[in-house]
Design an enzyme around this catalytic site. Structure first.
Site, PDB file in Angstrom:
ATOM      1  NE  ARG A 104      74.205 -12.614 -88.917  1.00  0.00           N
ATOM      2  CZ  ARG A 104      75.441 -12.987 -89.212  1.00  0.00           C
ATOM      3  NH1 ARG A 104      75.786 -13.214 -90.473  1.00  0.00           N
ATOM      4  NH2 ARG A 104      76.337 -13.135 -88.244  1.00  0.00           N
TER       5      ARG A 104
ATOM      6  CE1 TYR B 179      82.745 -13.061-106.814  1.00  0.00           C
ATOM      7  CE2 TYR B 179      83.728 -11.530-108.388  1.00  0.00           C
ATOM      8  CZ  TYR B 179      82.698 -11.866-107.523  1.00  0.00           C
ATOM      9  OH  TYR B 179      81.622 -11.022-107.371  1.00  0.00           O
TER      10      TYR B 179
END
Length: 279
Positions: free
Chosen positions: A41, A190
């Site tokens: 990728r 997070y």
């Protein structure tokens, strides 16, 4: 500028990282390294930019893999790192099915510890005048940590990296014991990971300022990406403009910079209230 002068962007095969690489290729007079975990990728992303007439270089890098970090550090050791942008990260959305402890551990290990370990490995290559940008979030504002005592510990002007690492491990232990709410960490891994990133940025800036190196953390906005399943109100290209501008032209370090370019007080009121207009 010599080709030995380089810019590095982690997690850059798509989204914000890819857009930052594109901007740097257009504006930085040196070699821009697009890095990614997946080599195929990453090379495909570089090929897209080459078809636009740009000249990125590619190197595989998984910041969570010590061997990958060491390979990259060895490869880059004889070059002069002018810009380092730590963009790689993960986010579990609210409907994620993974167990709470797994989410917490993976989020802290990837967003915080992997970033720190990679950055520390590359620091010997960052020379006078270098810029380090850690991609943060509105979630990284200290007001998102409920406990006043924890906020005080994060804000300590003499906080060391070892002490910060211990704080982050204490959080993971609290989650393991199902005590993170009672201890005042809140319910978002997070948030804790990005608070840790900001705290590390300020430690880094204090450590490096005497060497003419500055470090800043940037909340690029709610960026539309695969990580957010396309949700958001800022395109990667829009967000990248701010990050690139800071990387190329910032003269001051130790700042927490909001998506509109303002510097916000890390320990002040939640900036979303007066900047984004929402809590």
């Amino acid at each position: 500028m010599s080709n030995d002068y380089v810019a590095i962007v982690t997690g850059a095969n798509k989204g914000l990282g890819f857009a930052i690489v594109k901007d740097l290729c257009e504006n930085f007079k040196g070699t821009v390294y697009l890095t990614s975990r997946d080599e195929t990728r990453g090379n495909e992303a570089c090929e897209i930019l080459r078809k636009l007439g740009l000249k990125p270089e590619y190197h595989q890098l998984d910041v969570s893999d010590p061997q990958s970090v060491q390979r990259f550090a060895s490869y880059i050791q004889n070059k002069r790192v002018e810009i380092l942008i730590n963009n790689a990260g993960i986010l579990f959305l609210k409907d994620a099915k993974e167990p709470k402890l797994f989410q917490a551990e993976q989020t802290i290990l990837t967003n915080y510890f992997a970033l720190v370990n990679f950055c520390e490995a590359i620091l010997p290559c960052v020379k006078e005048g270098g810029k380090i940008i850690n991609i943060s979030s509105s979630s990284g504002h200290l007001s998102r940590i409920p406990s006043a005592d924890l906020r005080k510990r994060f804000m300590c002007e003499n906080l060391t990296l070892n002490e910060l690492n211990l704080l982050m491990r204490n959080y993971m232990e609290a989650v393991k014991n199902n005590e993170e709410i009672d201890e005042g960490w809140g319910d978002s891994p997070y948030v804790v990971s990005k608070v840790g990133v900001n705290a590390y940025t300020f430690i880094l800036n204090r450590k490096l300022s005497s060497k003419g190196i500055i470090a800043n953390c940037v909340h690029p906005g709610y960026v539309m990406s695969d990580m957010t399943r396309g949700a958001g109100n800022v395109s990667p290209e829009q967000a990248a403009k701010l990050v690139t501008e800071i990387a190329l032209n910032s003269k001051a370090g130790g700042l927490y910079i909001w998506h509109n370019g303002d510097t916000v007080n890390w320990n002040g009121p939640d900036p979303r209230g007066f900047i984004d207009g929402k809590i």
